[in-house]
Design a protein around this motif. Structure first.
Motif, PDB file in Angstrom:
ATOM      1  N   ILE A   4       0.870  -1.172   0.000  1.00 19.53           N
ATOM      2  CA  ILE A   4       0.000   0.000   0.000  1.00 19.53           C
ATOM      3  C   ILE A   4       0.909   1.224   0.000  1.00 19.53           C
ATOM      4  O   ILE A   4       1.694   1.431   0.913  1.00 19.53           O
ATOM      5  CB  ILE A   4      -0.909   0.033   1.259  1.00 19.53           C
ATOM      6  CG1 ILE A   4      -1.733  -1.235   1.378  1.00 19.53           C
ATOM      7  CG2 ILE A   4      -1.787   1.268   1.260  1.00 19.53           C
ATOM      8  CD1 ILE A   4      -2.784  -1.406   0.320  1.00 19.53           C
ATOM      9  N   THR A   5       0.788   2.032  -1.029  1.00 14.37           N
ATOM     10  CA  THR A   5       1.661   3.192  -1.144  1.00 14.37           C
ATOM     11  C   THR A   5       1.038   4.410  -0.477  1.00 14.37           C
ATOM     12  O   THR A   5      -0.162   4.457  -0.202  1.00 14.37           O
ATOM     13  CB  THR A   5       1.931   3.530  -2.618  1.00 14.37           C
ATOM     14  OG1 THR A   5       0.710   3.949  -3.223  1.00 14.37           O
ATOM     15  CG2 THR A   5       2.513   2.344  -3.362  1.00 14.37           C
ATOM     16  N   LEU A  18     -11.266  12.876   3.924  1.00 19.83           N
ATOM     17  CA  LEU A  18     -10.477  12.990   5.147  1.00 19.83           C
ATOM     18  C   LEU A  18      -9.238  13.820   4.857  1.00 19.83           C
ATOM     19  O   LEU A  18      -8.564  13.620   3.842  1.00 19.83           O
ATOM     20  CB  LEU A  18     -10.035  11.609   5.645  1.00 19.83           C
ATOM     21  CG  LEU A  18     -11.131  10.650   6.085  1.00 19.83           C
ATOM     22  CD1 LEU A  18     -10.544   9.283   6.388  1.00 19.83           C
ATOM     23  CD2 LEU A  18     -11.856  11.196   7.293  1.00 19.83           C
ATOM     24  N   ALA A  19      -8.940  14.749   5.744  1.00 20.83           N
ATOM     25  CA  ALA A  19      -7.726  15.543   5.618  1.00 20.83           C
ATOM     26  C   ALA A  19      -6.652  14.872   6.480  1.00 20.83           C
ATOM     27  O   ALA A  19      -6.784  14.806   7.697  1.00 20.83           O
ATOM     28  CB  ALA A  19      -7.976  16.967   6.088  1.00 20.83           C
ATOM     29  N   LEU A  20      -5.619  14.345   5.823  1.00 20.14           N
ATOM     30  CA  LEU A  20      -4.549  13.659   6.540  1.00 20.14           C
ATOM     31  C   LEU A  20      -3.246  14.417   6.367  1.00 20.14           C
ATOM     32  O   LEU A  20      -2.927  14.894   5.276  1.00 20.14           O
ATOM     33  CB  LEU A  20      -4.379  12.223   6.023  1.00 20.14           C
ATOM     34  CG  LEU A  20      -5.560  11.275   6.208  1.00 20.14           C
ATOM     35  CD1 LEU A  20      -5.231   9.918   5.610  1.00 20.14           C
ATOM     36  CD2 LEU A  20      -5.921  11.135   7.671  1.00 20.14           C
ATOM     37  N   PHE A  28      -0.616   5.415   8.157  1.00 24.28           N
ATOM     38  CA  PHE A  28      -1.737   4.607   7.684  1.00 24.28           C
ATOM     39  C   PHE A  28      -1.322   3.659   6.560  1.00 24.28           C
ATOM     40  O   PHE A  28      -1.880   2.578   6.419  1.00 24.28           O
ATOM     41  CB  PHE A  28      -2.904   5.491   7.239  1.00 24.28           C
ATOM     42  CG  PHE A  28      -3.603   6.169   8.386  1.00 24.28           C
ATOM     43  CD1 PHE A  28      -3.881   5.490   9.559  1.00 24.28           C
ATOM     44  CD2 PHE A  28      -3.989   7.491   8.298  1.00 24.28           C
ATOM     45  CE1 PHE A  28      -4.516   6.103  10.618  1.00 24.28           C
ATOM     46  CE2 PHE A  28      -4.634   8.116   9.353  1.00 24.28           C
ATOM     47  CZ  PHE A  28      -4.900   7.425  10.510  1.00 24.28           C
ATOM     48  N   ALA A  29      -0.347   4.051   5.751  1.00 20.50           N
ATOM     49  CA  ALA A  29       0.137   3.151   4.704  1.00 20.50           C
ATOM     50  C   ALA A  29       0.733   1.892   5.338  1.00 20.50           C
ATOM     51  O   ALA A  29       0.468   0.776   4.883  1.00 20.50           O
ATOM     52  CB  ALA A  29       1.169   3.864   3.832  1.00 20.50           C
ATOM     53  N   THR A  30       1.496   2.085   6.403  1.00 19.23           N
ATOM     54  CA  THR A  30       2.085   0.933   7.105  1.00 19.23           C
ATOM     55  C   THR A  30       0.998   0.058   7.716  1.00 19.23           C
ATOM     56  O   THR A  30       1.021  -1.168   7.584  1.00 19.23           O
ATOM     57  CB  THR A  30       3.043   1.426   8.218  1.00 19.23           C
ATOM     58  OG1 THR A  30       4.038   2.255   7.623  1.00 19.23           O
ATOM     59  CG2 THR A  30       3.688   0.267   8.931  1.00 19.23           C
ATOM     60  N   ILE A  35      -2.600  -4.873   7.558  1.00 21.10           N
ATOM     61  CA  ILE A  35      -3.952  -5.449   7.507  1.00 21.10           C
ATOM     62  C   ILE A  35      -4.116  -6.310   6.264  1.00 21.10           C
ATOM     63  O   ILE A  35      -4.611  -7.435   6.321  1.00 21.10           O
ATOM     64  CB  ILE A  35      -5.020  -4.336   7.555  1.00 21.10           C
ATOM     65  CG1 ILE A  35      -5.014  -3.672   8.929  1.00 21.10           C
ATOM     66  CG2 ILE A  35      -6.400  -4.888   7.219  1.00 21.10           C
ATOM     67  CD1 ILE A  35      -5.823  -2.394   9.000  1.00 21.10           C
ATOM     68  N   VAL A  36      -3.679  -5.802   5.124  1.00 22.69           N
ATOM     69  CA  VAL A  36      -3.786  -6.563   3.876  1.00 22.69           C
ATOM     70  C   VAL A  36      -2.952  -7.837   3.967  1.00 22.69           C
ATOM     71  O   VAL A  36      -3.373  -8.911   3.524  1.00 22.69           O
ATOM     72  CB  VAL A  36      -3.356  -5.693   2.664  1.00 22.69           C
ATOM     73  CG1 VAL A  36      -3.189  -6.526   1.411  1.00 22.69           C
ATOM     74  CG2 VAL A  36      -4.370  -4.583   2.441  1.00 22.69           C
TER      75      VAL A  36
END
Length: 99
Positions: A4-5, A18-20, A28-30, A35-36
């Protein structure tokens, strides 16, 4: 290398409105990559000879049969009321309408 990039997380955040912050994108990528990966490991374990089930043990009807039982009497129901009027619960008026 993460599956996940950061750009994919940014795209998902835009779709979700969502403002990240930049550090949140990396975080969140990690997490999404973990999770995947966990889901992929679970799907590897699934065997063809094991039927899908919702519980580890077979279930039977866990509900008790319906039985008619006596309920509260009119007096019994009103006995705990703080106020009674004309054999009904009296509650404060919340609308200014005339009765």
């Amino acid at each position: 290398m993460s599956a996940i990039t950061r750009d994919e997380v940014a795209h998902l955040a835009r779709l979700s409105r969502l403002a990240l912050a930049d550090d949140e994108l990396d975080h969140f990528a990690t997490q999404l990559d973990q999770i995947v990966g966990a889901v992929a490991r679970v799907s590897e374990v699934a065997a063809e000879d094991i039927p899908p089930s919702s519980h580890a043990l077979p279930l039977t009807n866990v509900f008790r049969p319906d039985e008619v039982r006596p309920g509260l009497s009119h007096e019994g129901a009103l006995s705990g009321a703080p106020a009674v009027e004309e054999n009904r619960f009296r509650v404060p008026r919340i609308l200014g309408e005339e009765a």
